[in-house]
Design a protein around this motif. Structure first.
Motif, PDB file in Angstrom:
ATOM      1  N   LEU A 125      -9.110   1.436  -4.743  1.00  0.00           N
ATOM      2  CA  LEU A 125      -7.932   2.304  -4.655  1.00  0.00           C
ATOM      3  C   LEU A 125      -7.954   3.158  -3.384  1.00  0.00           C
ATOM      4  N   GLY A 126      -9.088   3.126  -2.658  1.00  0.00           N
ATOM      5  CA  GLY A 126      -9.131   3.787  -1.353  1.00  0.00           C
ATOM      6  C   GLY A 126      -8.083   3.175  -0.433  1.00  0.00           C
ATOM      7  N   LEU A 127      -7.963   1.850  -0.463  1.00  0.00           N
ATOM      8  CA  LEU A 127      -6.957   1.167   0.356  1.00  0.00           C
ATOM      9  C   LEU A 127      -5.559   1.576  -0.085  1.00  0.00           C
ATOM     10  N   GLN A 128      -5.372   1.667  -1.381  1.00  0.00           N
ATOM     11  CA  GLN A 128      -4.065   2.064  -1.911  1.00  0.00           C
ATOM     12  C   GLN A 128      -3.688   3.470  -1.429  1.00  0.00           C
ATOM     13  N   ARG A 129      -4.674   4.371  -1.426  1.00  0.00           N
ATOM     14  CA  ARG A 129      -4.395   5.752  -1.012  1.00  0.00           C
ATOM     15  C   ARG A 129      -4.021   5.815   0.475  1.00  0.00           C
ATOM     16  N   VAL A 130      -4.695   5.018   1.307  1.00  0.00           N
ATOM     17  CA  VAL A 130      -4.361   5.015   2.738  1.00  0.00           C
ATOM     18  C   VAL A 130      -2.956   4.463   2.950  1.00  0.00           C
ATOM     19  N   LEU A 131      -2.641   3.405   2.222  1.00  0.00           N
ATOM     20  CA  LEU A 131      -1.312   2.791   2.383  1.00  0.00           C
ATOM     21  C   LEU A 131      -0.195   3.779   2.043  1.00  0.00           C
ATOM     22  N   THR A 132      -0.440   4.636   1.082  1.00  0.00           N
ATOM     23  CA  THR A 132       0.603   5.612   0.710  1.00  0.00           C
ATOM     24  C   THR A 132       0.795   6.660   1.809  1.00  0.00           C
ATOM     25  N   LYS A 133      -0.185   6.764   2.721  1.00  0.00           N
ATOM     26  CA  LYS A 133      -0.066   7.743   3.805  1.00  0.00           C
ATOM     27  C   LYS A 133       0.661   7.166   5.024  1.00  0.00           C
ATOM     28  N   LEU A 134       0.794   5.840   5.051  1.00  0.00           N
ATOM     29  CA  LEU A 134       1.449   5.209   6.199  1.00  0.00           C
ATOM     30  C   LEU A 134       2.958   5.395   6.104  1.00  0.00           C
ATOM     31  N   LYS A 135       3.570   5.475   7.270  1.00  0.00           N
ATOM     32  CA  LYS A 135       5.033   5.606   7.297  1.00  0.00           C
ATOM     33  C   LYS A 135       5.653   4.268   6.907  1.00  0.00           C
ATOM     34  N   ALA A 136       6.783   4.373   6.232  1.00  0.00           N
ATOM     35  CA  ALA A 136       7.465   3.148   5.797  1.00  0.00           C
ATOM     36  C   ALA A 136       7.834   2.297   7.007  1.00  0.00           C
ATOM     37  N   GLY A 137       8.408   2.921   8.026  1.00  0.00           N
ATOM     38  CA  GLY A 137       8.703   2.290   9.320  1.00  0.00           C
ATOM     39  C   GLY A 137       9.183   0.851   9.263  1.00  0.00           C
ATOM     40  N   ASP A 138       8.381  -0.005   9.841  1.00  0.00           N
ATOM     41  CA  ASP A 138       8.773  -1.403   9.985  1.00  0.00           C
ATOM     42  C   ASP A 138       8.422  -2.202   8.731  1.00  0.00           C
ATOM     43  N   HIS A 139       9.440  -2.549   7.977  1.00  0.00           N
ATOM     44  CA  HIS A 139       9.215  -3.254   6.714  1.00  0.00           C
ATOM     45  C   HIS A 139       8.926  -4.737   6.894  1.00  0.00           C
ATOM     46  N   SER A 140       8.992  -5.221   8.162  1.00  0.00           N
ATOM     47  CA  SER A 140       8.713  -6.649   8.355  1.00  0.00           C
ATOM     48  C   SER A 140       7.251  -6.954   8.023  1.00  0.00           C
ATOM     49  N   HIS A 141       6.395  -5.921   8.074  1.00  0.00           N
ATOM     50  CA  HIS A 141       4.992  -6.116   7.713  1.00  0.00           C
ATOM     51  C   HIS A 141       4.747  -5.773   6.251  1.00  0.00           C
ATOM     52  N   ASP A 157       6.538  -3.257   2.986  1.00  0.00           N
ATOM     53  CA  ASP A 157       6.705  -1.837   2.697  1.00  0.00           C
ATOM     54  C   ASP A 157       5.358  -1.264   2.248  1.00  0.00           C
ATOM     55  N   PRO A 158       4.819  -0.257   2.955  1.00  0.00           N
ATOM     56  CA  PRO A 158       3.508   0.294   2.571  1.00  0.00           C
ATOM     57  C   PRO A 158       3.458   0.731   1.110  1.00  0.00           C
ATOM     58  N   ALA A 159       4.567   1.280   0.608  1.00  0.00           N
ATOM     59  CA  ALA A 159       4.588   1.736  -0.790  1.00  0.00           C
ATOM     60  C   ALA A 159       4.435   0.546  -1.750  1.00  0.00           C
ATOM     61  N   GLN A 160       5.120  -0.544  -1.402  1.00  0.00           N
ATOM     62  CA  GLN A 160       5.017  -1.740  -2.245  1.00  0.00           C
ATOM     63  C   GLN A 160       3.616  -2.340  -2.154  1.00  0.00           C
ATOM     64  N   ALA A 199       0.919  -0.724  -1.500  1.00  0.00           N
ATOM     65  CA  ALA A 199       0.018   0.176  -2.241  1.00  0.00           C
ATOM     66  C   ALA A 199       0.095  -0.130  -3.738  1.00  0.00           C
ATOM     67  N   ALA A 200       1.312  -0.381  -4.212  1.00  0.00           N
ATOM     68  CA  ALA A 200       1.491  -0.700  -5.631  1.00  0.00           C
ATOM     69  C   ALA A 200       0.812  -2.024  -5.979  1.00  0.00           C
ATOM     70  N   ASP A 201       0.921  -2.981  -5.078  1.00  0.00           N
ATOM     71  CA  ASP A 201       0.290  -4.293  -5.314  1.00  0.00           C
ATOM     72  C   ASP A 201      -1.241  -4.182  -5.343  1.00  0.00           C
ATOM     73  N   VAL A 202      -1.767  -3.338  -4.454  1.00  0.00           N
ATOM     74  CA  VAL A 202      -3.218  -3.118  -4.431  1.00  0.00           C
ATOM     75  C   VAL A 202      -3.664  -2.464  -5.738  1.00  0.00           C
ATOM     76  N   ALA A 203      -2.908  -1.469  -6.176  1.00  0.00           N
ATOM     77  CA  ALA A 203      -3.251  -0.775  -7.427  1.00  0.00           C
ATOM     78  C   ALA A 203      -3.223  -1.749  -8.610  1.00  0.00           C
ATOM     79  N   LYS A 204      -2.242  -2.647  -8.583  1.00  0.00           N
ATOM     80  CA  LYS A 204      -2.112  -3.636  -9.665  1.00  0.00           C
ATOM     81  C   LYS A 204      -3.310  -4.587  -9.658  1.00  0.00           C
ATOM     82  N   ALA A 205      -3.678  -5.059  -8.469  1.00  0.00           N
ATOM     83  CA  ALA A 205      -4.823  -5.983  -8.357  1.00  0.00           C
ATOM     84  C   ALA A 205      -6.108  -5.295  -8.804  1.00  0.00           C
ATOM     85  N   ALA A 206      -6.263  -4.029  -8.430  1.00  0.00           N
ATOM     86  CA  ALA A 206      -7.473  -3.280  -8.810  1.00  0.00           C
ATOM     87  C   ALA A 206      -7.523  -3.078 -10.324  1.00  0.00           C
ATOM     88  N   ALA A 207      -6.350  -2.848 -10.914  1.00  0.00           N
ATOM     89  CA  ALA A 207      -6.295  -2.609 -12.358  1.00  0.00           C
ATOM     90  C   ALA A 207      -6.670  -3.862 -13.143  1.00  0.00           C
TER      91      ALA A 207
END
Lengths: 286, 167
Positions: free
Chosen positions: A233-249, A251-254, A256-264
């Motif tokens: 979840l360390g990776l998830q926490r960093v992703l939530t700090k990134l700016k949404a900015g360029d969604h072509s890579h 969405d950081p929020a999404q 982060a959610a995917d990382v949290a789901k995989a960790a769970a």
């Protein structure tokens, strides 16, 4: 006779059952092994000629990194770079490419923006800014695991178009090194091809990859982090700090959610360790 | 119960038992890998396995697969990372090479030249000092024997073979 047939069928059933079982994720699925289109010129190549060697990737990465470094300064904080290197090497040892011919390298850049780059051959560059964005070692390990995963999955070399790959291999294997590098400019057909390859790789390294590849690297990072004993979840926490900015890579929020789901869904997940956080704070002078 | 029916029931029961106990499938190494004593990245190595070798693989768990390697009359059991295995046998240069193909030596030679010769040319044209910075960066970030060098770091941080719950 009838009895023998029945018994024979049952034995067949038994051996058939023993041969069934696990559905494996094939290595090729993640390794980036892709077949090339026809090489032309009637030149036939074996499968291995289609792939870049690790050494070749390293030198491609060197050129990409050298070009990238013209726009950045190396950090003066050697102690912090050494600490980042220890985390990075630890993460790399648990990756799909634990040992590279030229070893993994973790370079700290002076700039204060949150930047991280992964050049082929295992040259990882992170900015002081991205290190300071992290709150603890597990978050920094998350960033490094993501970058290492791009290399272990071979994302940079996958960015090379089939045309350039074909040209490179045909030039090298058909003409041989002497002729391929010899012309009036001293570069030859090989130099032109190499420049094309480097440009394509550099684009992926410096601007990031599409959302599918970023997601793939995130999930591989989660596996590595759990395997090592870092909190994924360390990776998830960093992703939530990134700016949404360029969604072509992605969405950081999404992501982060995917990382949290995989960790769970994973087993053996541990929380951030106090000793690790203390040495992180010490390394950053906090 | 008639003897034949009894035999059928016994055989089906035996088949089920065998299936549950051994779901091994024949897999091949997609890359050179270390056979590990435990399903963990830093577990003790039982030996090196080469790309293309066949193993009998159990159901994967947490990214690792228990495998059995048959070595003549002997066999070894250990663990491999999931990604080191694939169902089909990977092509090897010796088995797939045709007369018109480049030999492994030719490819290796080309690879070396591709790298060093081209880089030498680029270095001459590098007026912005990118290669100078790169040399400095790689020199100071090099780590010999990363596995041993980072062991105290892993131990203090409870990582790898030292993580909580690791056997």
């Amino acid at each position: 006779m009838k009895n023998h047939l029945i018994l024979g069928s049952m034995l067949l059933l038994m051996t058939g059952c023993a041969g069934m079982g696990a559905v494996m994720e094939t290595a090729g699925k993640l390794s980036g092994n892709k077949s090339l289109a026809g090489a032309g010129s009637g030149f036939k190549r074996s499968a291995e000629v289609k792939e870049f060697s690790e050494e070749e990737k390293f030198y491609t990465g060197r050129t990409v990194a050298a070009d990238l470094l013209t726009g950045y300064e190396l950090s003066d904080d050697l102690a912090l770079e050494s600490y980042v290197g220890k985390i990075g090497q630890t993460v790399a040892l648990a990756s799909g490419k634990a040992e590279l011919p030229q070893g993994w390298h973790f370079v700290l850049l002076k700039n204060q923006d949150a930047d991280a780059f992964a050049a082929p051959g295992g040259i990882i560059m992170v900015s002081e800014g991205v290190v300071k964005l992290c709150a603890d070692e597990d978050e920094l390990a998350g960033v490094l695991a993501h970058e290492v995963s791009h290399i272990s999955i071979d994302h940079p070399m996958q960015a090379i178009s089939a045309a350039n790959r074909n040209a490179a291999f045909v030039n090298l294997a058909k003409f041989g090194i002497e002729q391929a590098t010899k012309d009036k400019d001293g570069g030859g057909a090989l130099a032109d091809t190499f420049n094309g390859v480097v440009k394509e790789v550099a684009k992926g390294v410096s601007h990031g990859y599409d959302r599918a590849k970023e997601s793939e690297a995130d999930l591989e990072a989660v596996r590595v982090l759990i395997d090592l004993g870092y909190d994924p979840l360390g990776l998830q926490r960093v992703l939530t700090k990134l700016k949404a900015g360029d969604h072509s890579h992605g969405d950081p929020a999404q992501r982060a959610a995917d990382v949290a789901k995989a960790a769970a869904q994973a087993e053996g997940v541990v929380e951030t360790d106090a000793v690790r956080t203390a040495r992180f704070n010490k390394a950053l002078g906090r | 119960m008639r003897p034949m029916k009894l035999l059928m029931v016994l055989c089906l029961a035996l088949a089920g038992t065998l299936h549950a106990a051994d779901q091994a499938t024949r897999q091949f190494l997609s890359l050179d890998a270390r056979l590990l004593a435990k399903p963990a990245a830093f577990a003790k190595s039982l030996g090196n396995l080469k790309k293309g070798m066949a193993v009998w693989a159990q159901t994967p768990k947490k990214g690792y697969v228990q495998v059995r390697v048959d070595l003549g009359e002997d066999s070894k059991t250990g663990y491999l990372p999931m990604r080191a295995l694939q169902r089909s046998k990977p092509s090897l240069m010796a088995s797939t090479r045709r007369s018109s193909d480049a030999s492994s030596e030719e490819v290796a030679a080309a690879t070396k030249g591709f790298n060093k010769q081209i880089e030498a040319g680029l270095r001459e044209k590098d007026t912005k000092g990118g290669y100078v910075k790169l040399d400095k960066a790689l020199e100071r970030s090099a780590m010999e024997d990363a596995r041993s060098s980072t062991e105290p770091f892993r131990e203090k941080g409870k990582l790898g073979e030292f993580k909580e719950g690791a056997e």
